[in-house]
Design an enzyme around this catalytic site. Structure first.
Site, short mmCIF file in Angstrom:
data_model
loop_
_atom_site.label_atom_id
_atom_site.label_comp_id
_atom_site.label_asym_id
_atom_site.label_seq_id
_atom_site.Cartn_x
_atom_site.Cartn_y
_atom_site.Cartn_z
N GLY A 59 -4.57 2.72 1.50
CA GLY A 59 -5.59 2.97 0.48
C GLY A 59 -5.45 4.39 -0.01
CB CYS A 86 -0.38 3.81 4.67
SG CYS A 86 -0.23 5.37 3.78
CE1 TYR A 87 -8.42 6.70 4.34
CE2 TYR A 87 -9.00 4.51 5.17
CZ TYR A 87 -9.37 5.81 4.84
OH TYR A 87 -10.65 6.22 5.01
CG HIS A 173 2.89 1.21 1.90
ND1 HIS A 173 1.61 0.71 1.91
CD2 HIS A 173 2.77 2.53 1.65
CE1 HIS A 173 0.75 1.67 1.66
NE2 HIS A 173 1.43 2.79 1.50
CD GLU A 175 2.14 -2.83 2.11
OE1 GLU A 175 2.61 -2.62 3.24
OE2 GLU A 175 1.31 -2.05 1.57
CG ASP A 231 -4.67 -19.83 -13.58
OD1 ASP A 231 -3.53 -20.00 -13.11
OD2 ASP A 231 -5.12 -18.72 -13.87
CE LYS A 373 -0.78 -17.56 -13.32
NZ LYS A 373 -1.95 -17.76 -14.22
#
Ligand code: XMP
Length: 517
Positions: A59, A86-87, A173, A175, A231, A373
């Site tokens: 964050g 991280c944070y 990170h 990710e 969608d 999505k």
């Protein structure tokens, strides 16, 4: 709908964009992941289902700033493995008795870590690995029970563990794709350390969603506004699979659709899927309402208002409706409740059915609200929707109305439809459609002099625009190969009467927006 049955890893959100990416990566491992606000209580965490572990996201805040976000201290006593990123690492270290400092030298970008101790977090990860760092603060003292398992020259405590409590932390990170072994580390945490079972798949989602929709809806009727986009199409097909003719779809033709769009929606949903489909052909009403209007906001508001009126007129003819189905996605839900005020889904308010009129008291049915999505696209494929629909670029609610710059007339819309069809066809033929976030053509309110055949012409000018983006908040113009540009320009001038000049838009967002209006 999936809560009780699947193992789940909860991601606590300390800054919206990171947490979504982490949850997606966990789901890619086949494990259900849910995002909660950073201050979720242990009870709220447990309410997510069979929770096997918690990830604290990164964050933008600094733990050294008073009032920066803190998780509930009770989470550390739940006996669940925790991974702080991280944070997330910094806040965990500080709360458990360590210290965090704000060094002069900040680290952003690619770094190489040295793994210095055996750890289950680094199962199958080489001793030297490239990662993505993005931090100002760093841990300067470890809490009791922790040891360092990886470092870089400028960040001694790059990765840490308390193997007894199963608390792990990484300063980088994992990710993001620049962390080359990041997914291996997440896999080691989620599957190895948390021992979550990888049983989250679109196949299992369909069965559970169908069951949950049947249970919720009972014998009642559901209305769904079908736009032809991904969608609403996926939501409609899923609900139809669950309740068949209890679903009625309304499709409004506002006259500003792409070439062949109305026909293909009617064919696909009416004929192939055999749905109850009400088709409101409101082209004339929209064109009349837009006559003489050139101001972008005025045009948008006119289209939006008329859409809602038409939709509700049609809805009233559908009989006794109890539910309104919407294709709301997980990011819409996460962002609208983010304590950081992330980008909400207001952009879609033009196009989704906003505030309900008083006499229509519907409950909302949002069967895609747990999905990202790309998961919705995968679901669409599994439900048998054609690839051209499932991989479709976003298309704005007001349609070609906001791409016909200046006054909107039937003639100009027809011209634009032809231009758009050629542009998209050429991009598809070149195999570039999937690389591009959105491709659009606009008709400008100027004419230019040209020469076609042996004659001077004075005709319309169009622009083509293709962009790459992650979320439409920012976008970069797409470097369309010259030969594709050339084919588009020559086909448009040859095949579309009334056009003699084609431009390519090379502006990013910001400063421009993706649409021209
Ligand atoms: P802008 O032009 O603001 O667009 O950069 C960002 C994204 O939103 C889409 N867009 C809309 N989508 N209804 C929608 O459903 C709308 O009124 C609308 N306006 C813009 C746009 O196509 C792009 O993907």
């Amino acid at each position: 709908m999936s809560k009780a049955r699947h193992d789940c890893v909860v991601v606590l959100d300390f800054g919206a964009q990171y947490s979504q990416l982490i949850a997606r990566r966990v789901r890619e491992l086949g494990v259900y992941s849910q995002i909660l606000p950073f201050n979720a209580t242990p009870e709220e965490v447990l309410a997510c289902g069979s929770v096997k572990g918690i990830i604290f996201s990164g964050g933008p805040a600094s733990v050294t700033t008073p009032g920066s976000p803190r998780p509930d201290a009770g989470l550390f006593k739940m006996g669940l493995p925790i991974l702080g990123i991280c944070y997330g690492l910094q806040v965990m270290s500080q709360m458990l008795g360590g210290a965090v400092e704000c060094p002069e030298h900040k680290e952003y970008g690619i770094a190489n870590i040295d793994i210095i101790a055996d750890s289950p977090l680094f199962k199958d990860v080489p001793d030297h690995s490239q990662v993505w760092m993005s931090h100002g603060d760093r841990v300067s003292k470890l809490p009791e029970g922790f040891k360092c398992i990886a470092s870089t020259p400028s960040c001694p405590y790059t990765a840490v563990e308390d193997s007894t409590r199963k608390f792990y932390g990484v300063q980088f990170h994992p990710e993001v794709m620049h962390s080359l072994d990041g997914q291996k580390m997440l896999s080691a945490f989620v599957l190895g350390i948390c021992k979550a079972s990888a049983d989250w798949s679109m196949g299992s989602f369909i069965n559970e969603a169908v069951e949950a929709i049947r249970e919720e809806v009972g014998g009642k009727q559901v209305l769904c506004g079908l736009s032809g986009g991904v969608d609403s199409s996926v939501a409609a097909v899923l609900i139809h699979k669950a309740i068949g003719d209890q679903l009625v779809c309304v499709f409004v033709n506002n006259g500003m659709l792409r070439k062949g769009e109305a026909e293909s929606v009617l064919k696909l949903f009416g004929e192939k899927f055999n749905m109850r489909l009400r088709y409101a052909d409101a082209e004339d009403a929209f064109l009349n309402a837009l006559k003489g209007k050139t101001d972008p906001e005025d045009k948008r508001k006119t289209i939006g208002r008329l859409f809602i009126d038409t939709f509700y007129d049609e809805a009233r003819k559908c009989g006794d409706i109890s539910y309104l189905a919407q294709g709301t996605l997980y990011p819409d839900i996460v962002e609208s409740r983010s304590p950081f005020g992330g980008p909400t889904s207001t952009i879609k308010s033009h196009h989704n059915v906003g505030g309900l009129p008083e006499d229509l008291k519907w409950k909302l049915l949002e069967p895609l609200k747990e999905l990202f999505k790309d998961e919705v696209r995968q679901l669409g494929r599994e439900l048998g929707l054609p690839e051209e629909l499932v991989d479709r670029h976003p298309f704005p609610g007001p349609g070609l109305g906001v791409r016909c710059i200046g006054e909107v007339t039937k003639e100009r819309l027809d011209t634009l439809r032809d231009i758009d069809a050629i542009f998209i066809e050429e991009i598809r033929k070149a195999g570039l459609y999937g690389e591009i976030w959105q491709a659009l053509a606009d008709l400008l309110p100027v004419k230019s002099v040209g020469v076609q055949g042996d004659e001077r012409t004075y005709r319309e000018v169009c622009t083509l625009r293709a962009v790459t983006s992650a979320d439409a908040m920012t976008a970069d113009w797409y470097r369309l190969p010259y030969d594709v540009m050339q084919r588009c320009a020559s086909r448009i001038c040859n095949e579309v009467s009334g056009v003699n000049r084609v431009l390519y838009d090379i502006t990013s967002k910001p400063p421009a927006t993706i649409e021209w209006e």
